[in-house]
Design an enzyme around this catalytic site. Structure first.
Site, PDB file in Angstrom:
ATOM      1  N   LYS A   1       0.829  -1.223   0.000  1.00  0.00           N
ATOM      2  CA  LYS A   1       0.000   0.000   0.000  1.00  0.00           C
ATOM      3  C   LYS A   1       0.857   1.264   0.000  1.00  0.00           C
ATOM      4  CE  LYS A   1      -2.081  -0.791   3.965  1.00  0.00           C
ATOM      5  NZ  LYS A   1      -1.465  -2.054   4.369  1.00  0.00           N
TER       6      LYS A   1
ATOM      7  N   ARG B   1      11.307  -6.021   4.005  1.00  0.00           N
ATOM      8  CA  ARG B   1      11.187  -4.573   3.789  1.00  0.00           C
ATOM      9  C   ARG B   1      12.279  -3.830   4.562  1.00  0.00           C
ATOM     10  NH1 ARG B   1       5.444  -2.101   4.542  1.00  0.00           N
ATOM     11  NH2 ARG B   1       5.453  -3.319   6.456  1.00  0.00           N
TER      12      ARG B   1
ATOM     13  N   ARG C   1      -0.050  -8.494  13.237  1.00  0.00           N
ATOM     14  CA  ARG C   1      -0.647  -7.419  12.427  1.00  0.00           C
ATOM     15  C   ARG C   1      -1.623  -7.994  11.404  1.00  0.00           C
ATOM     16  NH1 ARG C   1       4.476  -4.870  10.132  1.00  0.00           N
ATOM     17  NH2 ARG C   1       3.068  -3.499   9.020  1.00  0.00           N
TER      18      ARG C   1
ATOM     19  N   ARG D   1      11.915  -2.061  10.179  1.00  0.00           N
ATOM     20  CA  ARG D   1      10.954  -1.563  11.165  1.00  0.00           C
ATOM     21  C   ARG D   1      10.824  -2.539  12.326  1.00  0.00           C
ATOM     22  NH1 ARG D   1       5.542   0.167   7.954  1.00  0.00           N
ATOM     23  NH2 ARG D   1       4.662  -0.953   9.724  1.00  0.00           N
TER      24      ARG D   1
HETATM   25  P1  AMP Z   1       1.536   0.844   8.909  1.00  0.00           P
HETATM   26  O1  AMP Z   1       2.770   1.651   8.677  1.00  0.00           O
HETATM   27  O2  AMP Z   1       0.341   1.349   8.135  1.00  0.00           O
HETATM   28  O3  AMP Z   1       1.763  -0.630   8.718  1.00  0.00           O
HETATM   29  O4  AMP Z   1       1.159   1.041  10.454  1.00  0.00           O
HETATM   30  C1  AMP Z   1       2.047   0.656  11.474  1.00  0.00           C
HETATM   31  C2  AMP Z   1       1.317   0.568  12.795  1.00  0.00           C
HETATM   32  O5  AMP Z   1       0.788   1.862  13.141  1.00  0.00           O
HETATM   33  C3  AMP Z   1       0.102  -0.364  12.814  1.00  0.00           C
HETATM   34  O6  AMP Z   1       0.466  -1.709  13.034  1.00  0.00           O
HETATM   35  C4  AMP Z   1      -0.685   0.214  13.987  1.00  0.00           C
HETATM   36  O7  AMP Z   1      -0.094  -0.130  15.226  1.00  0.00           O
HETATM   37  C5  AMP Z   1      -0.475   1.713  13.795  1.00  0.00           C
HETATM   38  N1  AMP Z   1      -1.520   2.290  12.916  1.00  0.00           N
HETATM   39  C6  AMP Z   1      -1.345   2.856  11.685  1.00  0.00           C
HETATM   40  N2  AMP Z   1      -2.524   3.277  11.192  1.00  0.00           N
HETATM   41  C7  AMP Z   1      -3.463   2.965  12.114  1.00  0.00           C
HETATM   42  C8  AMP Z   1      -4.871   3.116  12.172  1.00  0.00           C
HETATM   43  N3  AMP Z   1      -5.571   3.673  11.156  1.00  0.00           N
HETATM   44  N4  AMP Z   1      -5.514   2.676  13.295  1.00  0.00           N
HETATM   45  C9  AMP Z   1      -4.844   2.130  14.308  1.00  0.00           C
HETATM   46  N5  AMP Z   1      -3.516   1.923  14.308  1.00  0.00           N
HETATM   47  C10 AMP Z   1      -2.829   2.338  13.221  1.00  0.00           C
END
Ligand code: AMP
Length: 211
Positions: A13, A122, A166, A155
């Protein structure tokens, strides 16, 4: 154009959101990136969000919704936006509906086995947020960002164990959004396996075919 990127962790994404945002000249708004910046800067929000993120859990809705509302109120989002990683729960989607309309929700899907491989390979740039993959999209010089020269990192939540959590969170709390947006006639399916250019092409086709 107002677009949401929906899909499991590791679906690509972020990579596609950055490309589409550049193509459309609208901001790429990644809630994960905004939260990671808060964590790094040790803001009150970052301190509350950190433990959820490190465990692969979603950050509580009220924290994320307010953060997105503030971001969408900024002037650059008036012409449109690519929302990457938000909404992730029905509650967040309902809150977003009260803030703005959306034109397209791209549902990135691919085989579950591919997700873990994508995430653990990644590497990200902590400075400019560029995203690489050690096999499918490596930087020109090992562990170094092509764009800004910073040292790339893995990360904290891209270890196999946390990625599995996740994916579970995604299945339990985010998949209901597929039907939510299908009911609103804005869902577009994007098969997310293949090379980056090929998927970018599918993304453009998905948004163009519904103009
Ligand atoms: P991402 O970079 O989108 O994979 O997000 C990394 C982490 O940030 C996720 O595993 C959640 O812990 C938190 N996070 C990001 N976006 C959201 C969201 N819309 N709602 C809740 N937690 C979020």
């Amino acid at each position: 154009m107002r677009v949401i990127m929906l899909g499991p962790p590791g679906a690509g994404k972020g990579t596609q959101a950055a490309r589409l945002a550049e193509h459309l000249s609208v901001p790429h708004i990644s809630t994960g990136n905004i939260l990671r910046r808060h964590v790094e800067e040790r803001t009150p929000l970052g301190q509350r969000a950190q433990e959820f993120m490190n465990a692969g859990k979603l950050v509580p809705d009220e924290l994320v919704i307010e953060m997105v509302e503030d971001r969408l109120a900024q002037s650059d989002a008036r012409r449109g936006f690519i929302l990457d990683g938000f909404p992730r729960t029905t509650h967040q989607a309902e809150a977003l509906e009260r803030i703005t309309e959306v034109d397209h929700v791209l549902n990135f899907f691919l085989e579950p086995e591919a997700l873990i491989k994508r995430s653990v390979g990644r590497r990200v740039c902590p400075k400019c947020e560029a995203v690489y993959h050690i096999l499918s999209n490596p930087p020109r010089a090992a562990d170094t960002c092509d764009r800004c020269g910073a040292a790339l990192i893995l990360r904290k939540d891209d270890t196999r164990e946390v990625v599995e959590e996740r994916v579970r969170e995604f299945e339990k709390r985010t998949t209901p959004l597929i039907q939510f947006y299908r009911d609103r006639h804005v869902l577009r399916e994007v098969y997310a396996d293949g090379i980056i250019d090929e998927i970018a092409h599918r993304v453009l086709r998905a948004v163009k075919s519904h103009e």
